[in-house]
Design an enzyme around this catalytic site. Structure first.
Site, PDB file in Angstrom:
ATOM      1  N   LYS A  15      -1.778  -3.951  -9.103  1.00  0.00           N
ATOM      2  CA  LYS A  15      -1.766  -2.739  -8.362  1.00  0.00           C
ATOM      3  C   LYS A  15      -2.899  -1.820  -9.017  1.00  0.00           C
ATOM      4  CE  LYS A  15       1.534   0.612  -9.474  1.00  0.00           C
ATOM      5  NZ  LYS A  15       2.973   1.247  -9.199  1.00  0.00           N
ATOM      6  N   ILE A  54      -3.254   0.406  -3.735  1.00  0.00           N
ATOM      7  CA  ILE A  54      -2.951  -0.575  -3.070  1.00  0.00           C
ATOM      8  C   ILE A  54      -2.403  -1.842  -4.141  1.00  0.00           C
ATOM      9  CG2 ILE A  54      -5.364  -1.459  -3.438  1.00  0.00           C
ATOM     10  CD1 ILE A  54      -5.267  -2.724  -0.416  1.00  0.00           C
ATOM     11  N   ARG A  68       0.933  -1.094   0.001  1.00  0.00           N
ATOM     12  CA  ARG A  68      -0.026   0.002   0.055  1.00  0.00           C
ATOM     13  C   ARG A  68       0.792   1.135  -0.023  1.00  0.00           C
ATOM     14  NH1 ARG A  68      -5.196   1.633   1.431  1.00  0.00           N
ATOM     15  NH2 ARG A  68      -5.916  -0.409   2.109  1.00  0.00           N
ATOM     16  N   TYR A  90      -0.104   5.875  -3.888  1.00  0.00           N
ATOM     17  CA  TYR A  90      -0.823   5.494  -5.170  1.00  0.00           C
ATOM     18  C   TYR A  90      -1.889   4.749  -5.135  1.00  0.00           C
ATOM     19  CZ  TYR A  90       1.976   1.437  -4.387  1.00  0.00           C
ATOM     20  OH  TYR A  90       2.161   0.449  -3.433  1.00  0.00           O
ATOM     21  N   ASP A 115      15.738   6.339  -9.385  1.00  0.00           N
ATOM     22  CA  ASP A 115      15.132   5.997  -8.049  1.00  0.00           C
ATOM     23  C   ASP A 115      15.601   4.539  -7.383  1.00  0.00           C
ATOM     24  OD1 ASP A 115      13.769   6.919  -5.598  1.00  0.00           O
ATOM     25  OD2 ASP A 115      11.783   6.212  -6.472  1.00  0.00           O
TER      26      ASP A 115
END
Length: 375
Positions: free
Chosen positions: A68, A52, A47, A50, A165
């Protein structure tokens, strides 16, 4: 190897919708509506801001998958563009060490298209969970994880993409120790210019050139992140856990030393140069001195990754060829991308509705229609 994400199956309410072509589940108070292709057992496995993520069984492939849900995906243009970018990137890529999108579940009607459901390969856990667990990690584990990160990164960089990232939570792992790089929402192509305008990349794994707001950065930013992640694997604690930008730079210079003038050629900003020159002078600490008991060849590779000047940082190809990875390295089994990725939707004027249309087309392109599904 044991995994740490064995989330128990929840008893969830399910209701068939649209003549049984879709099923609506209620998961922790959230509606989760997917096509009948996806069946229980359903487990919530993640979670975030954005939405779950749940695991479900894919009746077409016979495998469990991660679904997702990005709720109200088009309310914010920046978030919507991030979703579009990840979809297009992952559908372009095809590599064992990059997580794959297997489906985008299109809603029953175009008018109802407010939530995006993306289906990914299901992995058991991530490096963050492993590092924080009591799971014993051997030298072979760490070496194999590093090799797979670099193998995937070689492919990503060859597609003209920077991940931007990389961190332990974005490196997914299964029980066989197979590793896949995930979460490309912040990724950029080298030709894109609005590099840092939208989101802040996780500080602990951020290269000095990002901390100093250098806009003309390169694939070397990802190599710095890999060095930080690998040391965290070896030492089971974050290498540079900075509280803020200033503290982050201080931790870096305390370990690798204050850069010399000749190492600041990448800085275009006079303010950034002045800032570095006013830092207390620090001599580098050899990693073999600070981390006794860790393989010297591993530390040599890390030192080549954690170089202040990005132009002098080791490349992904050279890292794969480093003696530390000699037992795993096989240049004939480290594929590059066949073609570069191009993201053509960066115009500031692109609207939420246009992005919605583009994601709808992606869903049409990759998903089976309800009439083709296994009931």
């Amino acid at each position: 190897m044991e995994t740490s994400s064995g989330t128990p199956e929840l008893k969830v309410i399910s209701t068939p919708t649209y003549g049984g072509h879709y099923v609506k589940y209620v998961v922790a108070g959230t509606d989760f509506e997917v096509t009948a292709r996806y069946k229980p057992p359903l487990r919530p496995i993640g979670r975030g801001a954005y939405g779950i993520v749940c695991s479900l069984f894919d009746t077409v492939t016979g495998e469990e998958v991660a679904v997702k849900k990005i709720g109200n995906a088009f309310d914010n243009r920046i978030d919507a563009k991030r979703t579009l970018r990840e979809i297009k990137l992952l559908r372009h890529m095809d590599h064992e060490n990059v997580v794959a999108i297997t489906d985008i579940i299109r809603p029953p009607t175009r008018e109802n298209f407010n939530d995006v459901y993306i289906v990914y390969e299901l992995m058991d856990t991530d490096l963050h969970q492993i590092i924080r667990s009591n799971q014993a990690l051997t030298e072979d584990h760490c070496q194999y994880f590093l090799y797979q990160i670099l193998r995937g990164l070689k492919y990503i960089h060859s597609a003209n993409v920077l991940h931007r990232d990389l961190k332990p939570t974005n490196l997914l792992v299964n029980a066989n120790c197979d590793l896949k790089i995930a979460d490309f929402g912040l990724a950029r192509t080298l030709s894109e210019t609005d590099f840092m305008t939208e989101y802040v990349v996780t500080r602990w794994y951020r290269a000095p050139e990002l901390l100093l707001n250098c806009s003309a950065y390169t694939a070397a930013i990802d190599i710095w992140s890999v060095g930080c992640i690998f040391m965290e694997l070896l030492n089971r604690s974050a290498l540079f856990p900075g509280r803020d930008y200033v503290h982050q730079l201080r931790l870096i210079t305390e370990l690798i030393g204050t850069p010399e003038d000749r190492d600041l050629g990448f800085l275009r900003s006079d303010n950034a140069r002045r800032y570095i020159k006013h830092l207390p002078r620090q001599s580098p600490i050899p990693l073999t001195q600070k981390f006794r008991g860790i393989n010297r060849s591993a530390l040599d590779l890390v030192e080549k990754m954690l170089v202040f000047d990005p132009a002098k940082r080791i490349t992904v190809e050279a890292a794969l060829a480093h003696p530390y990875l000699a037992s795993l390295h096989d240049i004939n089994d480290e594929p590059a991308s066949v073609s570069p990725f191009e993201f053509d939707f960066e115009e500031p004027s692109i609207s939420e509705e246009h992005i919605k249309d583009l994601i709808w087309r992606e869903a049409l392109d990759c998903s089976l229609g309800p009439d083709d599904m296994v009931q």
